[in-house]
Design a protein around this motif. Structure first.
Motif, PDB file in Angstrom:
ATOM      1  N   PRO A 150      -5.962  -3.676  10.221  1.00  0.00           N
ATOM      2  CA  PRO A 150      -5.932  -2.722   9.104  1.00  0.00           C
ATOM      3  C   PRO A 150      -5.091  -1.474   9.404  1.00  0.00           C
ATOM      4  O   PRO A 150      -4.429  -0.946   8.512  1.00  0.00           O
ATOM      5  CB  PRO A 150      -7.403  -2.367   8.890  1.00  0.00           C
ATOM      6  N   ALA A 151      -5.076  -1.004  10.649  1.00  0.00           N
ATOM      7  CA  ALA A 151      -4.267   0.173  11.001  1.00  0.00           C
ATOM      8  C   ALA A 151      -2.788  -0.134  10.856  1.00  0.00           C
ATOM      9  O   ALA A 151      -2.011   0.705  10.380  1.00  0.00           O
ATOM     10  CB  ALA A 151      -4.590   0.628  12.427  1.00  0.00           C
ATOM     11  N   VAL A 152      -2.383  -1.341  11.249  1.00  0.00           N
ATOM     12  CA  VAL A 152      -0.982  -1.754  11.093  1.00  0.00           C
ATOM     13  C   VAL A 152      -0.619  -1.786   9.612  1.00  0.00           C
ATOM     14  O   VAL A 152       0.432  -1.272   9.198  1.00  0.00           O
ATOM     15  CB  VAL A 152      -0.756  -3.148  11.734  1.00  0.00           C
ATOM     16  N   ILE A 153      -1.493  -2.366   8.800  1.00  0.00           N
ATOM     17  CA  ILE A 153      -1.230  -2.478   7.365  1.00  0.00           C
ATOM     18  C   ILE A 153      -1.286  -1.103   6.700  1.00  0.00           C
ATOM     19  O   ILE A 153      -0.516  -0.816   5.790  1.00  0.00           O
ATOM     20  CB  ILE A 153      -2.187  -3.492   6.721  1.00  0.00           C
ATOM     21  N   ASP A 154      -2.177  -0.236   7.173  1.00  0.00           N
ATOM     22  CA  ASP A 154      -2.268   1.112   6.599  1.00  0.00           C
ATOM     23  C   ASP A 154      -0.954   1.874   6.763  1.00  0.00           C
ATOM     24  O   ASP A 154      -0.541   2.615   5.863  1.00  0.00           O
ATOM     25  CB  ASP A 154      -3.428   1.881   7.229  1.00  0.00           C
ATOM     26  N   LYS A 155      -0.279   1.694   7.881  1.00  0.00           N
ATOM     27  CA  LYS A 155       1.037   2.330   8.070  1.00  0.00           C
ATOM     28  C   LYS A 155       2.031   1.817   7.033  1.00  0.00           C
ATOM     29  O   LYS A 155       2.830   2.580   6.494  1.00  0.00           O
ATOM     30  CB  LYS A 155       1.577   2.067   9.476  1.00  0.00           C
ATOM     31  N   LEU A 156       1.971   0.531   6.728  1.00  0.00           N
ATOM     32  CA  LEU A 156       2.869  -0.051   5.720  1.00  0.00           C
ATOM     33  C   LEU A 156       2.496   0.419   4.314  1.00  0.00           C
ATOM     34  O   LEU A 156       3.367   0.577   3.459  1.00  0.00           O
ATOM     35  CB  LEU A 156       2.836  -1.578   5.811  1.00  0.00           C
ATOM     36  N   ILE A 157       1.212   0.662   4.089  1.00  0.00           N
ATOM     37  CA  ILE A 157       0.769   1.213   2.807  1.00  0.00           C
ATOM     38  C   ILE A 157       1.355   2.612   2.640  1.00  0.00           C
ATOM     39  O   ILE A 157       1.914   2.943   1.590  1.00  0.00           O
ATOM     40  CB  ILE A 157      -0.772   1.247   2.720  1.00  0.00           C
ATOM     41  N   LYS A 158       1.244   3.411   3.680  1.00  0.00           N
ATOM     42  CA  LYS A 158       1.750   4.792   3.622  1.00  0.00           C
ATOM     43  C   LYS A 158       3.259   4.850   3.459  1.00  0.00           C
ATOM     44  O   LYS A 158       3.788   5.784   2.870  1.00  0.00           O
ATOM     45  CB  LYS A 158       1.299   5.567   4.857  1.00  0.00           C
ATOM     46  N   SER A 159       3.959   3.820   3.953  1.00  0.00           N
ATOM     47  CA  SER A 159       5.424   3.791   3.800  1.00  0.00           C
ATOM     48  C   SER A 159       5.854   3.133   2.492  1.00  0.00           C
ATOM     49  O   SER A 159       7.045   3.073   2.200  1.00  0.00           O
ATOM     50  CB  SER A 159       6.067   3.058   4.981  1.00  0.00           C
ATOM     51  N   GLY A 160       4.891   2.637   1.717  1.00  0.00           N
ATOM     52  CA  GLY A 160       5.214   2.029   0.428  1.00  0.00           C
ATOM     53  C   GLY A 160       5.561   0.547   0.497  1.00  0.00           C
ATOM     54  O   GLY A 160       5.919  -0.047  -0.521  1.00  0.00           O
ATOM     55  N   GLN A 161       5.426  -0.079   1.648  1.00  0.00           N
ATOM     56  CA  GLN A 161       5.760  -1.493   1.792  1.00  0.00           C
ATOM     57  C   GLN A 161       4.618  -2.410   1.374  1.00  0.00           C
ATOM     58  O   GLN A 161       4.841  -3.586   1.118  1.00  0.00           O
ATOM     59  CB  GLN A 161       6.150  -1.793   3.242  1.00  0.00           C
ATOM     60  N   VAL A 162       3.404  -1.883   1.330  1.00  0.00           N
ATOM     61  CA  VAL A 162       2.221  -2.637   0.935  1.00  0.00           C
ATOM     62  C   VAL A 162       1.501  -1.825  -0.139  1.00  0.00           C
ATOM     63  O   VAL A 162       1.416  -0.599  -0.044  1.00  0.00           O
ATOM     64  CB  VAL A 162       1.279  -2.890   2.142  1.00  0.00           C
ATOM     65  N   THR A 163       0.987  -2.518  -1.156  1.00  0.00           N
ATOM     66  CA  THR A 163       0.261  -1.859  -2.231  1.00  0.00           C
ATOM     67  C   THR A 163      -1.234  -2.069  -2.028  1.00  0.00           C
ATOM     68  O   THR A 163      -1.689  -3.199  -1.872  1.00  0.00           O
ATOM     69  CB  THR A 163       0.681  -2.437  -3.598  1.00  0.00           C
ATOM     70  N   LYS A 164      -1.978  -0.977  -2.039  1.00  0.00           N
ATOM     71  CA  LYS A 164      -3.419  -1.006  -1.824  1.00  0.00           C
ATOM     72  C   LYS A 164      -4.123  -0.694  -3.140  1.00  0.00           C
ATOM     73  O   LYS A 164      -3.691   0.182  -3.885  1.00  0.00           O
ATOM     74  CB  LYS A 164      -3.784   0.031  -0.760  1.00  0.00           C
ATOM     75  N   ARG A 165      -5.200  -1.429  -3.414  1.00  0.00           N
ATOM     76  CA  ARG A 165      -5.990  -1.153  -4.615  1.00  0.00           C
ATOM     77  C   ARG A 165      -7.465  -1.293  -4.283  1.00  0.00           C
ATOM     78  O   ARG A 165      -7.897  -2.337  -3.800  1.00  0.00           O
ATOM     79  CB  ARG A 165      -5.618  -2.112  -5.734  1.00  0.00           C
ATOM     80  N   GLU A 166      -8.211  -0.241  -4.541  1.00  0.00           N
ATOM     81  CA  GLU A 166      -9.647  -0.237  -4.292  1.00  0.00           C
ATOM     82  C   GLU A 166     -10.384  -0.468  -5.608  1.00  0.00           C
ATOM     83  O   GLU A 166     -10.091   0.183  -6.609  1.00  0.00           O
ATOM     84  CB  GLU A 166     -10.068   1.094  -3.677  1.00  0.00           C
TER      85      GLU A 166
END
Length: 190
Positions: free
Chosen positions: A128-144
């Motif tokens: 999740p920490a690896v993916i969170d970095k990609l979320i913050k850079s806009g490469q991954v979209t997160k939806r809660e």
């Protein structure tokens, strides 16, 4: 902080994408995912849809299945939607996590990965920490997917009725919301 989204998200419009969906309202997440899959299949009738569920005892096998789902498909298949349930639990240094990290760097066009998490995500550790970095850079979209308040639920019911070709008064939506609550599968049936 993630904005609370009460609408049904349209299927992907970019040429590839990675999405992480999670939250306490699993019925809304599941309903949204079902609608998203349907829209994807309608938009891309030749697409391959793959669903994999995490199993710690089968990480090596899952890594191979994930690789095949992303790279395979056949001569006439280009679009692929891959739904990965609870994959953020993968062992950080394991073969599956390494395959996920590799794919996040080199995801082919017309491939869409949707990570669906049924439990709370610890964004500061492991995969999740690896993916969170990609979320913050806009490469991954997160939806809660959170439970909706009473007024948001009423608005959802009224909006859903319109989508289905009907019309429901706010007073009836309020009554339905108070009886059913945040169970979106039950609300859809009503």
């Amino acid at each position: 902080m993630t904005k609370k989204d009460t609408t049904i998200q349209k299927s992907p419009t970019k040429d590839r994408g990675v999405f992480v969906w999670y939250g306490e309202n699993q019925s809304l997440l599941a309903l949204t995912l079902a609608q998203w899959r349907e829209q994807f299949s309608t938009k891309y009738p030749q697409a391959v849809l793959t669903r994999l569920e995490y199993d710690k005892a089968k990480e090596s096998e899952l890594a191979q299945q994930l690789h095949q789902a992303v790279q395979g498909g056949g001569l006439f298949v280009s679009e692929r939607l891959i739904i990965l349930t609870n994959f953020l639990k993968a062992e950080t240094k394991g073969e599956l996590a390494e395959e996920i990290k590799r794919l996040l760097d080199v995801l082919p066009t017309k491939v869409y990965l949707v990570f669906v998490e049924e439990a709370k995500v610890a964004w500061s550790k492991g995969l999740p920490a690896v993916i969170d970095k990609l979320i913050k850079s806009g490469q991954v979209t997160k939806r809660e997917f959170n439970n909706l308040s009473a007024s948001e639920l009423e608005q959802w019911i009224v909006g859903r009725a319109k989508v289905e070709g009907g019309n429901i008064p706010v007073s009836v939506a309020r009554l339905l919301a108070s009886l059913v609550g945040n169970d979106f599968w039950q609300l859809k049936q009503e």
